[in-house]
Design an enzyme around this catalytic site. Structure first.
Site, mmCIF file in Angstrom:
data_model
loop_
_atom_site.group_PDB
_atom_site.id
_atom_site.type_symbol
_atom_site.label_atom_id
_atom_site.label_comp_id
_atom_site.label_asym_id
_atom_site.label_seq_id
_atom_site.Cartn_x
_atom_site.Cartn_y
_atom_site.Cartn_z
ATOM 1 N N GLU A 25 0.860 -1.187 0.000
ATOM 2 C CA GLU A 25 0.000 0.000 0.000
ATOM 3 C C GLU A 25 0.891 1.230 0.000
ATOM 4 O O GLU A 25 1.944 1.237 0.631
ATOM 5 C CB GLU A 25 -0.889 0.063 1.258
ATOM 6 N N TYR B 11 8.174 2.169 -7.396
ATOM 7 C CA TYR B 11 7.445 0.916 -7.642
ATOM 8 C C TYR B 11 7.128 0.739 -9.131
ATOM 9 O O TYR B 11 7.245 -0.358 -9.666
ATOM 10 C CB TYR B 11 6.154 0.873 -6.805
HETATM 11 C C1 COA Z 1 10.652 5.861 -1.530
HETATM 12 C C2 COA Z 1 12.115 5.742 -1.077
HETATM 13 C C3 COA Z 1 12.253 4.482 -0.226
HETATM 14 C C4 COA Z 1 13.017 5.636 -2.308
HETATM 15 O O1 COA Z 1 14.340 5.360 -1.865
HETATM 16 P P1 COA Z 1 15.637 5.862 -2.690
HETATM 17 O O2 COA Z 1 16.804 5.114 -2.155
HETATM 18 O O3 COA Z 1 15.720 7.338 -2.691
HETATM 19 O O4 COA Z 1 15.276 5.354 -4.163
HETATM 20 P P2 COA Z 1 16.317 4.995 -5.335
HETATM 21 O O5 COA Z 1 17.485 5.937 -5.305
HETATM 22 O O6 COA Z 1 16.624 3.544 -5.291
HETATM 23 O O7 COA Z 1 15.415 5.334 -6.607
HETATM 24 C C5 COA Z 1 14.999 4.337 -7.517
HETATM 25 C C6 COA Z 1 13.972 4.938 -8.441
HETATM 26 O O8 COA Z 1 12.834 5.393 -7.715
HETATM 27 C C7 COA Z 1 12.314 6.584 -8.326
HETATM 28 N N1 COA Z 1 12.449 7.699 -7.372
HETATM 29 C C8 COA Z 1 13.032 7.651 -6.154
HETATM 30 N N2 COA Z 1 12.931 8.865 -5.546
HETATM 31 C C9 COA Z 1 12.271 9.673 -6.403
HETATM 32 C C10 COA Z 1 11.866 11.037 -6.345
HETATM 33 N N3 COA Z 1 12.120 11.813 -5.271
HETATM 34 N N4 COA Z 1 11.189 11.536 -7.397
HETATM 35 C C11 COA Z 1 10.928 10.791 -8.472
HETATM 36 N N5 COA Z 1 11.301 9.473 -8.608
HETATM 37 C C12 COA Z 1 11.956 8.932 -7.577
HETATM 38 C C13 COA Z 1 13.141 6.817 -9.571
HETATM 39 O O9 COA Z 1 12.511 6.104 -10.630
HETATM 40 C C14 COA Z 1 14.451 6.147 -9.202
HETATM 41 O O10 COA Z 1 15.163 5.718 -10.308
HETATM 42 P P3 COA Z 1 16.248 6.692 -11.010
HETATM 43 O O11 COA Z 1 17.163 7.165 -9.914
HETATM 44 O O12 COA Z 1 16.893 5.812 -12.019
HETATM 45 O O13 COA Z 1 15.457 7.827 -11.591
HETATM 46 C C15 COA Z 1 12.538 7.020 -0.271
HETATM 47 O O14 COA Z 1 12.162 8.162 -1.002
HETATM 48 C C16 COA Z 1 11.971 7.114 1.120
HETATM 49 O O15 COA Z 1 12.529 6.582 2.098
HETATM 50 N N6 COA Z 1 10.817 7.818 1.276
HETATM 51 C C17 COA Z 1 10.220 8.016 2.607
HETATM 52 C C18 COA Z 1 9.595 6.748 3.106
HETATM 53 C C19 COA Z 1 8.487 6.270 2.188
HETATM 54 O O16 COA Z 1 7.694 7.044 1.689
HETATM 55 N N7 COA Z 1 8.416 4.940 1.991
HETATM 56 C C20 COA Z 1 7.426 4.317 1.149
HETATM 57 C C21 COA Z 1 6.198 4.002 1.899
HETATM 58 S S1 COA Z 1 4.974 3.194 0.868
#
Ligand code: COA
Length: 144
Positions: A100, A112
């Site tokens: 979710e 995702y």
């Molecule tokens: C969601 C989260 C886990 C992503 O972690 P991350 O380590 O920054 O993600 P990655 O560097 O592996 O990114 C992989 C892909 O995700 C997408 N992505 C990640 N952050 C993004 C952003 N701020 N905006 C747009 N796309 C994004 C991109 O497609 C990215 O690929 P790319 O770098 O080739 O463009 C992080 O933003 C986070 O911890 N958010 C707060 C907690 C949260 O919301 N968790 C999810 C609950 S459902």
């Protein structure tokens, strides 16, 4: 994740969510048979930089939590954690993974989608703090 990782996990959890989990919930997951609580650790500092928690129960894999240290985002850590979950699910021959996500959470939805998850349903008012709807996203794993 081990019990000793929970303070580092909580530090990230509190900076990542408006309604963070309490530490006791992470301790429960560490002890739960069917839960997979996994941390990403910086090799140089030994610090926790991200984590994922997923359950594998019968023929389902459910991702309950994922977060990355705000200072370490956009470095591929979230993607690596998601890919680890998928590897475990494939090894256990689970047909699909679901989760979710808040409909306003663009970074997570982008992550995702990049990994092949698709919209699967809606849970109205799922998040009790803001009454926001949850999007259910799922990825079906083809047997190869
Ligand atoms: C969601 C989260 C886990 C992503 O972690 P991350 O380590 O920054 O993600 P990655 O560097 O592996 O990114 C992989 C892909 O995700 C997408 N992505 C990640 N952050 C993004 C952003 N701020 N905006 C747009 N796309 C994004 C991109 O497609 C990215 O690929 P790319 O770098 O080739 O463009 C992080 O933003 C986070 O911890 N958010 C707060 C907690 C949260 O919301 N968790 C999810 C609950 S459902």
């Amino acid at each position: 994740m081990r019990h000793g990782d929970v303070p580092g996990v909580m530090d990230i959890e509190k900076r990542s969510f408006t309604s963070p989990w309490g530490a006791h919930l992470f301790h429960e997951e560490v002890d739960r048979d069917f839960s997979h609580p996994v941390v990403a650790v910086d090799e140089e500092t030994g610090r926790v930089v991200g984590y994922i928690i997923f359950w594998v129960v019968y023929d389902e894999c459910h991702i309950l939590n994922i977060a990355v240290d705000p200072e370490r985002r956009r470095q591929g850590i979230g993607e690596a954690l998601m890919r680890h979950c998928e590897e475990v699910a494939r090894a256990k021959r689970v047909p699909y993974i679901y989760l979710e996500v808040r409909e306003s959470n663009r970074p997570a939805i982008s992550l995702y989608k990049k990994l092949g998850y698709r919209f699967f349903g809606l849970r109205r008012g799922y998040y009790t703090d803001t009454k926001e709807d949850a999007l259910v996203m799922a990825k079906f794993l083809r047997r190869e």
